[in-house]
Design a protein around this motif. Sequence first.
Motif, mmCIF file in Angstrom:
data_model
loop_
_atom_site.group_PDB
_atom_site.id
_atom_site.type_symbol
_atom_site.label_atom_id
_atom_site.label_comp_id
_atom_site.label_asym_id
_atom_site.label_seq_id
_atom_site.Cartn_x
_atom_site.Cartn_y
_atom_site.Cartn_z
ATOM 1 N N GLN A 60 -2.122 -1.182 -8.856
ATOM 2 C CA GLN A 60 -3.511 -1.328 -8.417
ATOM 3 C C GLN A 60 -3.581 -1.333 -6.897
ATOM 4 O O GLN A 60 -3.006 -2.207 -6.238
ATOM 5 N N GLU A 61 -4.284 -0.354 -6.362
ATOM 6 C CA GLU A 61 -4.438 -0.232 -4.910
ATOM 7 C C GLU A 61 -5.076 -1.490 -4.329
ATOM 8 O O GLU A 61 -6.022 -2.045 -4.886
ATOM 9 N N HIS A 67 10.420 -3.983 -8.097
ATOM 10 C CA HIS A 67 9.749 -3.438 -6.913
ATOM 11 C C HIS A 67 8.713 -4.430 -6.411
ATOM 12 O O HIS A 67 7.825 -4.844 -7.157
ATOM 13 N N PHE A 68 8.846 -4.825 -5.150
ATOM 14 C CA PHE A 68 7.897 -5.709 -4.485
ATOM 15 C C PHE A 68 7.231 -4.973 -3.337
ATOM 16 O O PHE A 68 7.898 -4.271 -2.571
ATOM 17 N N GLU A 69 5.934 -5.166 -3.203
ATOM 18 C CA GLU A 69 5.229 -4.748 -1.988
ATOM 19 C C GLU A 69 5.024 -5.977 -1.113
ATOM 20 O O GLU A 69 4.564 -7.020 -1.596
ATOM 21 N N ILE A 70 5.385 -5.861 0.160
ATOM 22 C CA ILE A 70 5.316 -6.999 1.081
ATOM 23 C C ILE A 70 4.537 -6.595 2.334
ATOM 24 O O ILE A 70 4.908 -5.637 3.026
ATOM 25 N N LYS A 71 3.474 -7.324 2.588
ATOM 26 C CA LYS A 71 2.663 -7.054 3.771
ATOM 27 C C LYS A 71 3.471 -7.365 5.035
ATOM 28 O O LYS A 71 4.105 -8.415 5.139
ATOM 29 N N GLY A 77 0.791 -1.224 0.000
ATOM 30 C CA GLY A 77 0.000 0.000 0.000
ATOM 31 C C GLY A 77 0.822 1.273 0.000
ATOM 32 O O GLY A 77 0.265 2.372 0.045
ATOM 33 N N THR A 78 2.142 1.148 -0.090
ATOM 34 C CA THR A 78 3.004 2.346 -0.085
ATOM 35 C C THR A 78 2.799 3.176 -1.347
ATOM 36 O O THR A 78 2.937 4.395 -1.330
ATOM 37 N N GLY A 79 2.490 2.516 -2.442
ATOM 38 C CA GLY A 79 2.284 3.226 -3.705
ATOM 39 C C GLY A 79 3.372 2.922 -4.719
ATOM 40 O O GLY A 79 4.404 2.329 -4.397
#
Length: 697
Positions: free
Chosen positions: A458-459, A474-478, A443-445
């Motif tokens: 995609q949010e 770039h990875f988003e990791i919870k 959710g960082t963007g």
Amino acid sequence: MTSAAPIPAVSIQTARNGASIKSNEMGMRPMQERAYARRGEQYLLIKSPPASGKSRALMFIALDKLVNQGLEQAIIVVPEKSIGGSFSDEPLSKFGFWSDWNVKPKWNLCNTPGDDEERVNPSKVRAVGQFLESDDKVLVCTHATFRFAVADLGIEAFDNRLIAVDEFHHVSANPENRLGSQLAELISRDETHVVAMTGSYFRGDAEPVLMPEDEMKFETVTYTYYEQLNGYEHLKALDIGYFFYTGKYLEAIEAVLDPARKTIVHIPSVNARESTKDKVREVNEIMDYLGEWEGADEATGFQLVKLPDGKVIKIADLVDDSDPARRSKVLAALKDPKHKNDRDHVDIIIALGMAKEGFDWIWCEHALTVGYRSSLTEIVQIIGRATRDAPGKASATFTNLIAEPDASEAAVVDAINDTLKAIAASLLMEQVLAPRFNFTPKGTGPIDDFDYGPGGYQEGKTNFGVREKTGEFHFEIKGLVEPKSPEASRICREDLNEVITAFVQDKSALERGLFDAEHVGGETMPQELTQLKMGKIIRDRYPDLDDDNREAVRQHAVAALNITQKAKELASTGDTSSSDPSEQRANTAFLDGVRQFAMDVRDLDIDLIDSINPFRAAYSVLAKSMSEGTLKQVAAVIGAKRTTISVDEAKDLASRALRFKRERGRLPEITSADAWEKRLAEGAAAFVRYKDEGRYD
């Protein structure tokens, strides 16, 4: 009986987009342009692979510091005399730069006669002093010359000058490392500019190159292997393999030494268990295997060997040092600039301690090394000999020929150790060759200039982005913990490979992860490696970081290591329908593996990443390459070392049990069906017991 079995540890298909060899209007290739943009920094660290143009990058930067930044002189420091030639005169203005690079012959001390050891030849130290008193601008010398000059002249003699250290990994923060101590003094005095360059920043002995407080002063420019290889024009593939053999290596080498490929063979040290203790005889036996010896070329000193098909190949023997004049002739022939672009000048080079760092033979297609090399830096340097781009050179290979552990050997434990170290080296090379990872909490963007696929960022969903031109993912990791301090941010941005190096070199982690883990019915859980082992390494390596920043570094390092391993595993099972490897999806296999891993999990979180054993994929390769009996033997040796929870592990487990309670509102239960929760409960109980026994201060 001798047998050889391949381990295809690392395989890279390159994009060949030509980017890394294209120059801008000032004659700079991408890495050089990136470094030049940071030319105003007082302390600059350039991390870039062999053959990426570090020498010329330094020329651009040094000229700007001399002409536009007011520095008096530049001193270029190289590890050995042979590398000094990389800093000879260059007509840079011919390609668009505003000045040429010139070094007066008397100030290139690498070209003067005499040993590098100044206790024998102090004239070079005097020459450094004479240079400092002159109006001339550039001097080139060896690390040894510089060390003795600093000791003789004092730190202050180098004020307002540029000190450029090539092959910076020779430096160490260890007080016993004289060059490292002198650089620390120069940095402390803060009157000198320093440019440090290396293709392999970690040291083979796993000691830090600089102390953290000194390292923070450096601005880092990184150009990755991923960028370098993709940017080539000719080289399509790089394969890194390990061959385990039984019997004598001089018989096993027949399976891997192809005389049709330009090859550098490094035979083992006479102290290695693979050696016959007669290095000259080993060279002769290799030549006997290849064909019929027909004498030596009078002009070059190369050995002439007639193959069974009638072709005569030329072999440069750098091992036999009984005749210094003959070996000097061979070395001179190899360095002859008239033959630099002549593919047929020599076919095979056989060496022991030479033809590694800084050795430039663009036609080398195969680096074949016999016996384990204790230094990971040395392995990277040897691989670098084969990764030059050259016309007609479609593939490059590094092969490490290693003796398989044998139950009949008295030194079976040493053999197992060599096997483990070879696996560690392959894991590290996978990280070195991988793209750069950028990790942020979910959710960082989006990050600017990253491509998130057809639907874009995609949010609320799992997002994975690529910046192809710089080789970054770039990875988003919870649940990811972000670094808070500048030092922790720097480590996560620049030093994850150094952290991973320390981890894969940890003998206990390797043993447990390979031979005492769940995939072989063992007791070691992935979290014991990813949380406890990695956590301890970071705690020991960065004692000044607080707990939150250490956890951030740990999570980033584990994510980089495990995502690389999962991507490799998925890529290796992907569709490669073409029978011609060069026609397969150019360098998309790894990218596809990363994307598939990101998309296969509905919600990528740090707990999932921590639950991956970093060594499982390596074991699956071993299982295909070693006999079942050998695998059982190795597992038995390692299983005998199994211990109870240590005092330090209990403390770490108790800390993680408290985190478990904060996240879930209850303590971990010792009766839980979840193995890791049960381990946390056992650790917490052990911590209470040890505390009651007074075993904590």
